[in-house]
Design a protein around this motif. Structure first.
Motif, PDB file in Angstrom:
ATOM      1  N   ALA A  12       0.371  -1.408  -0.064  1.00 16.13           N
ATOM      2  CA  ALA A  12       0.145  -0.643   0.029  1.00 16.13           C
ATOM      3  C   ALA A  12       0.816   2.020   0.224  1.00 16.13           C
ATOM      4  O   ALA A  12       0.534   2.110  -0.675  1.00 16.13           O
ATOM      5  N   LEU A  13       1.946   1.530   0.921  1.00 14.74           N
ATOM      6  CA  LEU A  13       2.825   2.665   0.606  1.00 14.74           C
ATOM      7  C   LEU A  13       3.209   2.536  -0.500  1.00 14.74           C
ATOM      8  O   LEU A  13       3.826   3.505  -1.013  1.00 14.74           O
ATOM      9  N   LEU A  14       3.978   1.791  -0.780  1.00 15.96           N
ATOM     10  CA  LEU A  14       4.655   1.294  -2.600  1.00 15.96           C
ATOM     11  C   LEU A  14       3.685   2.265  -2.842  1.00 15.96           C
ATOM     12  O   LEU A  14       4.119   3.249  -4.357  1.00 15.96           O
ATOM     13  N   MET A  15       2.599   1.664  -3.401  1.00 11.03           N
ATOM     14  CA  MET A  15       0.939   1.997  -4.560  1.00 11.03           C
ATOM     15  C   MET A  15       1.324   4.034  -4.101  1.00 11.03           C
ATOM     16  O   MET A  15       0.748   5.207  -5.110  1.00 11.03           O
ATOM     17  N   THR A  16       1.084   4.116  -2.624  1.00 11.53           N
ATOM     18  CA  THR A  16       0.779   5.540  -2.313  1.00 11.53           C
ATOM     19  C   THR A  16       1.542   6.513  -3.240  1.00 11.53           C
ATOM     20  O   THR A  16       1.280   7.919  -3.753  1.00 11.53           O
ATOM     21  N   SER A  17       3.122   5.827  -3.010  1.00  9.19           N
ATOM     22  CA  SER A  17       4.213   6.772  -3.503  1.00  9.19           C
ATOM     23  C   SER A  17       4.162   6.765  -5.086  1.00  9.19           C
ATOM     24  O   SER A  17       4.185   7.325  -6.014  1.00  9.19           O
ATOM     25  N   LEU A  18       3.665   5.807  -6.082  1.00 13.54           N
ATOM     26  CA  LEU A  18       3.821   5.892  -6.878  1.00 13.54           C
ATOM     27  C   LEU A  18       2.572   6.349  -7.074  1.00 13.54           C
ATOM     28  O   LEU A  18       2.852   7.605  -8.262  1.00 13.54           O
ATOM     29  N   ALA A  19       1.734   6.799  -6.327  1.00 15.94           N
ATOM     30  CA  ALA A  19       0.389   8.324  -6.648  1.00 15.94           C
ATOM     31  C   ALA A  19       0.613   9.198  -7.087  1.00 15.94           C
ATOM     32  O   ALA A  19       0.282   9.758  -7.504  1.00 15.94           O
ATOM     33  N   MET A  20       1.579   9.637  -5.898  1.00  8.48           N
ATOM     34  CA  MET A  20       1.403  10.469  -5.447  1.00  8.48           C
ATOM     35  C   MET A  20       2.815  11.386  -6.874  1.00  8.48           C
ATOM     36  O   MET A  20       2.859  13.169  -6.725  1.00  8.48           O
ATOM     37  N   LEU A  21       3.981  10.517  -6.995  1.00  8.08           N
ATOM     38  CA  LEU A  21       4.778  10.807  -7.699  1.00  8.08           C
ATOM     39  C   LEU A  21       4.508  10.838  -9.392  1.00  8.08           C
ATOM     40  O   LEU A  21       4.164  11.808 -10.122  1.00  8.08           O
ATOM     41  N   LEU A  22       2.483   9.896 -10.017  1.00 10.28           N
ATOM     42  CA  LEU A  22       1.853  10.744 -11.036  1.00 10.28           C
ATOM     43  C   LEU A  22       1.235  11.898 -10.755  1.00 10.28           C
ATOM     44  O   LEU A  22       1.393  12.606 -11.929  1.00 10.28           O
ATOM     45  N   ILE A  23       0.429  11.935  -9.720  1.00  9.53           N
ATOM     46  CA  ILE A  23       0.246  13.528  -9.294  1.00  9.53           C
ATOM     47  C   ILE A  23       1.237  14.857  -9.430  1.00  9.53           C
ATOM     48  O   ILE A  23       0.697  15.542 -10.086  1.00  9.53           O
TER      49      ILE A  23
END
Length: 110
Positions: free
Chosen positions: A44-55
């Motif tokens: 979940a942390l990995l996906m959160t960081s990826l989502a924030m990076l994309l945004i």
């Protein structure tokens, strides 16, 4: 900047991404009876960081687009102003050259 609707859409998609990653890891580990909450949290942390990076990348791209549009407007305004200044300064010289050419032509035809 991003509009409210676009920002809300990005946040919702990010939340879906995080929960789906956590659910996938949970299901995958449950199949082998080796459930570890740390792995689910890290996914979940990995996906959160990826989502924030994309945004953040999308926001930077929009900011750069706005900056390029501002630069384009500035160049257009500056070029119009430069053209009018050049026209004002050169017009008297061109008029004077035209008068001299006319005077020379009159002398030649006499």
């Amino acid at each position: 900047m991003l509009g409210w609707r676009e920002m809300l859409r990005e946040v919702v998609l990010s939340i879906v991404m995080v929960f789906s990653a956590a659910a996938l890891v949970y299901q995958w580990l449950s199949m082998y009876n080796r459930f570890e909450p740390v792995l689910v949290f890290l996914a979940a942390l990995l996906m959160t960081s990826l989502a924030m990076l994309l945004i953040s990348v999308e926001m930077r791209m929009r900011e750069m687009t706005e900056e390029f549009q501002n630069v384009k407007r500035t160049i257009v305004i500056s070029s119009d102003e430069l053209e009018s200044r050049i026209s004002r300064t050169i017009r008297p010289d061109i008029r004077e050259l035209g008068e001299r050419i006319d005077a020379l032509q009159r002398k030649i035809f006499r």
